[in-house]
Scaffold this active site. Structure first.
Site, mmCIF file in Angstrom:
data_model
loop_
_atom_site.group_PDB
_atom_site.id
_atom_site.type_symbol
_atom_site.label_atom_id
_atom_site.label_comp_id
_atom_site.label_asym_id
_atom_site.label_seq_id
_atom_site.Cartn_x
_atom_site.Cartn_y
_atom_site.Cartn_z
ATOM 1 N N GLU A 100 0.831 -1.186 0.000
ATOM 2 C CA GLU A 100 0.000 0.000 0.000
ATOM 3 C C GLU A 100 0.877 1.252 0.000
ATOM 4 O O GLU A 100 1.908 1.281 0.656
ATOM 5 C CB GLU A 100 -0.791 -0.055 1.304
ATOM 6 C CG GLU A 100 -2.003 0.778 1.370
ATOM 7 C CD GLU A 100 -2.760 0.449 2.663
ATOM 8 O OE1 GLU A 100 -3.289 -0.670 2.771
ATOM 9 O OE2 GLU A 100 -2.790 1.313 3.547
ATOM 10 N N CYS A 113 3.587 8.145 1.831
ATOM 11 C CA CYS A 113 4.023 7.139 2.787
ATOM 12 C C CYS A 113 4.304 5.840 2.026
ATOM 13 O O CYS A 113 3.399 5.243 1.449
ATOM 14 C CB CYS A 113 2.923 6.942 3.825
ATOM 15 S SG CYS A 113 3.379 5.785 5.104
ATOM 16 N N CYS A 120 5.996 -7.690 7.635
ATOM 17 C CA CYS A 120 7.032 -7.148 8.524
ATOM 18 C C CYS A 120 7.425 -8.221 9.527
ATOM 19 O O CYS A 120 6.591 -9.027 9.936
ATOM 20 C CB CYS A 120 6.483 -5.922 9.258
ATOM 21 S SG CYS A 120 7.736 -4.974 10.142
ATOM 22 N N CYS A 124 5.730 -5.646 16.369
ATOM 23 C CA CYS A 124 5.435 -4.650 17.413
ATOM 24 C C CYS A 124 4.007 -4.913 17.888
ATOM 25 O O CYS A 124 3.103 -5.109 17.077
ATOM 26 C CB CYS A 124 5.591 -3.240 16.860
ATOM 27 S SG CYS A 124 7.282 -2.891 16.312
ATOM 28 N N CYS A 127 1.000 -2.792 16.565
ATOM 29 C CA CYS A 127 0.937 -2.516 15.119
ATOM 30 C C CYS A 127 0.226 -3.646 14.395
ATOM 31 O O CYS A 127 0.536 -4.817 14.594
ATOM 32 C CB CYS A 127 2.347 -2.346 14.560
ATOM 33 S SG CYS A 127 2.385 -2.047 12.778
ATOM 34 N N CYS A 348 -0.505 3.758 7.810
ATOM 35 C CA CYS A 348 0.786 4.390 7.600
ATOM 36 C C CYS A 348 1.171 5.103 8.876
ATOM 37 O O CYS A 348 0.334 5.733 9.509
ATOM 38 C CB CYS A 348 0.705 5.400 6.463
ATOM 39 S SG CYS A 348 2.143 6.464 6.381
HETATM 40 N N1 SAH Z 1 9.377 -0.220 10.751
HETATM 41 C C1 SAH Z 1 9.493 1.200 10.683
HETATM 42 C C2 SAH Z 1 8.612 1.809 9.635
HETATM 43 C C3 SAH Z 1 7.125 1.550 9.851
HETATM 44 S S1 SAH Z 1 6.345 2.985 10.451
HETATM 45 C C4 SAH Z 1 9.242 1.792 12.049
HETATM 46 O O1 SAH Z 1 8.870 1.072 12.951
HETATM 47 O O2 SAH Z 1 9.460 2.979 12.232
HETATM 48 C C5 SAH Z 1 5.609 2.376 11.868
HETATM 49 C C6 SAH Z 1 4.862 3.480 12.569
HETATM 50 O O3 SAH Z 1 3.483 3.190 12.429
HETATM 51 C C7 SAH Z 1 5.131 3.525 14.045
HETATM 52 O O4 SAH Z 1 6.003 4.523 14.400
HETATM 53 C C8 SAH Z 1 3.808 3.881 14.600
HETATM 54 O O5 SAH Z 1 3.806 5.246 14.812
HETATM 55 C C9 SAH Z 1 2.814 3.637 13.561
HETATM 56 N N2 SAH Z 1 1.811 2.694 13.983
HETATM 57 C C10 SAH Z 1 1.791 1.372 13.821
HETATM 58 N N3 SAH Z 1 0.668 0.853 14.333
HETATM 59 C C11 SAH Z 1 -0.045 1.886 14.810
HETATM 60 C C12 SAH Z 1 -1.308 1.980 15.432
HETATM 61 N N4 SAH Z 1 -2.066 0.925 15.654
HETATM 62 N N5 SAH Z 1 -1.731 3.203 15.795
HETATM 63 C C13 SAH Z 1 -0.978 4.299 15.544
HETATM 64 N N6 SAH Z 1 0.211 4.258 14.953
HETATM 65 C C14 SAH Z 1 0.688 3.059 14.588
#
Ligand code: SAH
Length: 372
Positions: A100, A113, A120, A124, A127, A348
């Site tokens: 995406e 983005c 991945c 996390c 996420c 994103c």
């Molecule tokens: N792997 C890299 C790039 C992915 S960006 C990294 O971790 O930085 C990942 C971002 O998505 C995280 O910083 C977080 O801010 C955001 N993110 C992921 N899941 C989220 C959620 N459920 N709610 C809000 N932000 C989220």
């Protein structure tokens, strides 16, 4: 099939080749190096995909190119538009995998983005992408193609007179860019090239969960802005939220960050997703300021975006405001980002913007307050 026919996939895709590789490809067709510069201009400045329309190239060369090469675009299987202007494209690559790309427009600019992997490996805990398995790294061509498709769709070839909507790139889509360093670096060099897409390193942000050993290379070889998905100021909590922390704990991560070429104009952004009762206390805010002390830093406070099955809730507004005030009081910018593109389920890390909320009147529904 007769001997004169060829299939599209047999031809060399010129997208994603470094300039030197493009020169080699042309040399193999018996063409001098400067032709590569002309071709580069057509592909990355004009956005042209049809060799027949590349009128500055000799007809004989155009014919050779048609037979041996192509300017590829993945298929955009979905093109969605949010009520707040956010655009989302789902791209399907040659092997059927999908990723995406999301464009987040602001008043006078916009950030694209970009994804770096399909799926991945980081897992996390907050996420949604973390629930999906890694399928594969994206190639440099597939990363660059995300920018090309976006420019195609918003009609920004060669360049609009009144500034670009696609002015910035953030690597905050699916995947961990520093686990796919070579392809990401190759793609970014193409994106930054001043005679092509020409998005400067100051307008590119690479976001990492903290792959400490690769951070030095980003500074030396790319010089883009750095964002770190921090989310916790203590190892014990960060181990749980960002399991990569077990491999590269805060001490190791911050040693790499202190060596990164950042200054007040190019601060390191610390992303911090606000999780109710987990990482949003006043003590957490104080620990955060202690942790980043001495670094040119700013924060992005991200209201947690819930997904089915998630074990967290978003902090409430009052708590987030208080948290932001504590960081501000210590001298750090710490905007609470307004979620964007929720109605089209765009995923994103950058899906938030405070500038639109501040400057443009929008329907109340679109000015979504964090879900709580
Ligand atoms: N792997 C890299 C790039 C992915 S960006 C990294 O971790 O930085 C990942 C971002 O998505 C995280 O910083 C977080 O801010 C955001 N993110 C992921 N899941 C989220 C959620 N459920 N709610 C809000 N932000 C989220």
């Amino acid at each position: 099939m007769t001997g004169t026919e060829f299939r599209a996939e047999d031809r060399t895709d010129l997208v994603g080749l470094a300039r030197a590789e493009l020169r080699e490809t042309l040399a193999a067709l018996g063409e001098p190096g400067f032709r590569a510069d002309q071709l580069w201009h057509w592909i990355y400045h004009r956005g042209e995909t049809d060799f027949a329309r590349m009128t500055t190239l000799a007809k004989s060369l155009r014919e050779k190119l048609v037979a041996a090469c192509r300017v590829g675009r993945p298929e955009a299987t979905r093109d969605e538009r949010s009520i707040d202007g956010t655009r989302k494209w789902l791209l399907r690559f040659a092997d059927g995998n999908e990723a995406e790309t999301v464009l987040i427009p602001e008043d006078d600019r916009g950030a694209l983005c970009v994804s770096s992997q399909v799926g991945c490996t980081l897992s996390c805990s907050f996420c949604y992408t973390g629930t999906q398995k890694l399928v594969r790294n994206l190639t440099a061509a597939e990363i660059v193609a995300q920018v090309l498709i976006a420019r195609d769709r918003i009609g920004e070839w060669p360049a609009p007179k009144d500034g670009r909507l696609l002015s910035n790139v953030v690597l905050m889509g699916m995947g961990e860019p520093l686990f796919n360093y070579d392809n990401v670096a190759k793609a970014l060099k193409i994106v930054m090239d001043g005679e092509g897409i020409a998005i400067s390193k100051r307008r590119i942000t690479l976001s990492t969960a903290g792959v400490a050993p690769a951070i030095g290379r980003v500074g030396r070889e790319l010089g883009v802005k750095l964002a770190v998905s921090l989310h916790a100021a203590r190892d014990e909590l960060r181990d749980e939220l960002v399991p990569l922390n077990r491999k590269y704990p805060l001490k190791v991560l911050f040693k790499a960050l202190r060596e990164y070429p950042a200054d007040n104009a190019r601060r390191i952004t610390f992303e911090y997703v606000m999780l109710k009762g987990v990482n949003d206390s006043e003590a957490d805010a104080r620990e955060l300021t202690r942790l980043v002390r001495g670094l040119p830093a700013k924060f992005n406070l991200i209201p947690f975006n819930p997904w089915p099955g998630a074990r967290y809730d978003c902090s409430d507004q009052k708590t987030m405001t208080r948290f932001a005030a504590l960081l501000n009081g210590a001298g750090y910018s710490a905007p609470i980002r307004a979620p964007r593109g929720r109605d089209i389920l765009a995923a994103c890390g950058q899906l938030r913007s405070d500038s639109i909320r501040a400057r443009r009147a929008r329907p109340a529904e679109a000015m979504t307050a964090p879900a709580d």
